[in-house]
Design a protein around this motif. Structure first.
Motif, PDB file in Angstrom:
ATOM      1  N   ASP A 223       0.828  -1.198   0.000  1.00 39.04           N
ATOM      2  CA  ASP A 223       0.000   0.000   0.000  1.00 39.04           C
ATOM      3  C   ASP A 223       0.872   1.262   0.000  1.00 39.04           C
ATOM      4  N   ASP A 232      -0.711   4.527 -12.104  1.00 38.71           N
ATOM      5  CA  ASP A 232      -2.052   5.102 -12.215  1.00 38.71           C
ATOM      6  C   ASP A 232      -2.697   4.818 -13.565  1.00 38.71           C
ATOM      7  N   GLN A 238     -10.465   3.098 -10.240  1.00 40.36           N
ATOM      8  CA  GLN A 238     -10.546   2.074  -9.202  1.00 40.36           C
ATOM      9  C   GLN A 238     -11.898   2.076  -8.480  1.00 40.36           C
ATOM     10  N   GLU A 437      -7.928  -3.209  -7.079  1.00 39.29           N
ATOM     11  CA  GLU A 437      -6.632  -3.415  -6.428  1.00 39.29           C
ATOM     12  C   GLU A 437      -6.503  -2.618  -5.132  1.00 39.29           C
ATOM     13  N   ARG A 438      -6.933  -1.359  -5.141  1.00 40.27           N
ATOM     14  CA  ARG A 438      -6.816  -0.551  -3.924  1.00 40.27           C
ATOM     15  C   ARG A 438      -7.761  -1.071  -2.835  1.00 40.27           C
ATOM     16  N   ASP A 442      -6.696  -2.537   0.839  1.00 47.19           N
ATOM     17  CA  ASP A 442      -7.356  -1.989   2.023  1.00 47.19           C
ATOM     18  C   ASP A 442      -7.854  -3.111   2.929  1.00 47.19           C
TER      19      ASP A 442
END
Length: 461
Positions: A223, A232, A238, A437-438, A442
């Motif tokens: 992260d 990006d 996202q 993915e983010r 998380d």
């Protein structure tokens, strides 16, 4: 006439091999810090990077001699973070060997995924892979779990991070090639959403399932570094982060005839941790995708066999027996079957968003494998990395990793606990929607905040 003693001569040579045996054999203490802590220290005192680079130089020669995961290296001037790249991904100025013993090419440009690295991340190494992504064994040793086969074509990506030789490593994941070695080394491995445009400069194995993958020690490490990787453009739009995610366990994986008691216990511990986070994991079925696990392997085998017609002419070298065994599986997949699989994939991918909407879930979770990781002290099962429908135990061999591969979805593997004997890491797999993915990072961070990182020791070689 002087008679030379052969044993004495080789003993003298071996004694002179390698770096100074008196120093550098213990992993530098700073490598045991989480990257966020290291980042804070470097922000306060950037000169630490130079001091740490000196410590690292001594560790690298001893550690790689032992763990054997780097195929080529280049110097970097006191980087904050070190990046390793699988040797099937092009890096300008370094040879790409594709895991072959007698082949290399020198690419004119680096892969698209390496275009926008932050200056604080230095690409310092190419890392070991299996032959053409489909053979057994990359020759690496597992740093923290020495009896466990580090497995998978991105073996070097996982081993280099586990050994502290890289802080992050780029691999490729077709049917688990990042997720398997990461989980078997007790690391975190992220398979990204399949996007053909992100794969320029990457050796293709199965173009409709190939995906980039990243290995770090923890989800928090990844992260932290993800914004510095300059991805990006590849990540795209996202899925939004949420205070609480809807999570479900894949009910097919709960079959005790398929999944071992150890992995079911791991899954139970993961469900408890998710519940502690306010995310009670119910159960959900994915019958259409579940039925395609074998198709994914057959597609990969056929793709590899088709590509081999060009490989053979270009590489002109003897292939490993396990590479040939995998290609033989692909040769047995007929053209009609190959086209049927493509059509089935189109149907699955066209409907996968609607499935998530209908099920009302953000993530589907299931074990990394039906069984604990393979113990290298026992004979390697089977004669091919690609299972054939005729194989004994086929349902277990095709495993759970093809679910993300066939659907083109991202997935992350997170170590949850150790096996009962303490010698093997047991990992959970979390599969999300496209471009999540983010979100995956998380939820993986939150999960590891509850379960903790697996206990590891400071390495000595």
């Amino acid at each position: 006439m002087t008679h030379v003693n052969t044993q004495d001569t080789i003993a003298q040579y071996l004694a002179s091999c390698g770096a100074d045996a008196g120093s550098g054999r213990e992993q530098p203490e700073y490598l045991g810090l989480g990257l966020r802590k290291r980042h804070q220290l470097l922000e306060r005192n950037p000169a630490l990077a130079a001091d740490w680079a000196v410590e690292y130089a001594g560790w690298q020669v001893h550690a790689d001699s032992h763990y054997r995961c780097l195929t080529s290296t280049r110097a970097a001037d006191a980087p904050w973070y070190r990046l390793g790249v699988k040797d099937t991904v092009d890096v300008a100025g370094l040879p790409t060997r594709l895991g072959l013993r007698s082949y290399r090419h020198y690419p004119q440009r680096s892969a698209a995924a390496l275009t926008f690295l932050d200056p604080r991340i230095a690409l310092t190494a190419k890392v070991a892979t299996t032959e053409l992504n489909i053979a057994f064994g990359a020759g690496c040793r597992n740093p923290h779990f020495p009896t466990i086969d580090p497995s998978g074509s991105s073996t070097g990506s996982a081993v280099s991070v586990a050994a502290g030789l890289c802080d992050i490593s780029l691999g490729t994941d077709v049917l688990g090639s990042v997720r398997w070695p990461a989980s078997h080394c007790g690391m975190v491995g992220l398979r990204m959403t399949h996007k053909a445009e992100s794969l320029a400069g990457v050796f293709p194995l199965s173009p409709r399932m190939d995906a980039l993958g990243w290995v770090t020690r923890s989800a928090d490490d990844l992260d932290l570094l993800l914004p510095l990787l300059g991805l990006d453009a590849l990540l795209g739009h996202q899925q939004p982060l949420k205070e609480r995610y809807q999570v479900a366990v894949l009910e097919h994986a709960l079959d005790p005839g398929l999944t071992s008691p150890a992995m079911l216990d791991m899954l139970g511990q993961a469900r408890t941790a998710l519940a502690d986070l306010g995310m009670h994991a119910g159960e959900v079925s994915m019958p259409d995708l579940w039925a395609c696990r074998g198709d994914a392997w057959q597609l990969c085998a056929r793709d590899a066999w088709l590509a081999s017609q060009a490989w053979m002419r270009r590489f002109d070298c003897e292939l490993h027996w396990s590479t040939l065994s995998a290609l033989a599986v692909g040769e047995g997949v007929g053209e009609a079957e190959y086209q049927r699989i493509h059509q089935r994939m189109d149907t699955v991918r066209d409907g996968i968003d609607a499935w998530f909407d209908s099920a009302g879930v953000d993530f589907v979770v299931f074990p990394m494998d039906p069984n604990r990781p393979f113990d290298r002290r026992n004979p390697q099962p089977g004669d091919s990395t690609i299972p054939s429908p005729a194989d004994e135990g086929y349902a277990q061999k095709i495993s759970f990793t093809p679910l993300a591969s066939f659907s083109g979805l991202p997935a992350i593997t997170v170590p949850i606990c150790l096996s009962a004997d303490g010698k093997a890491p047991l990992a959970l797999q979390i599969m999300g929607r496209r471009d999540s993915e983010r979100q995956l990072l998380d939820i993986a961070k939150r999960l590891q905040a509850v379960t903790g990182l697996l206990p590891t020791r400071r390495l000595q070689v």
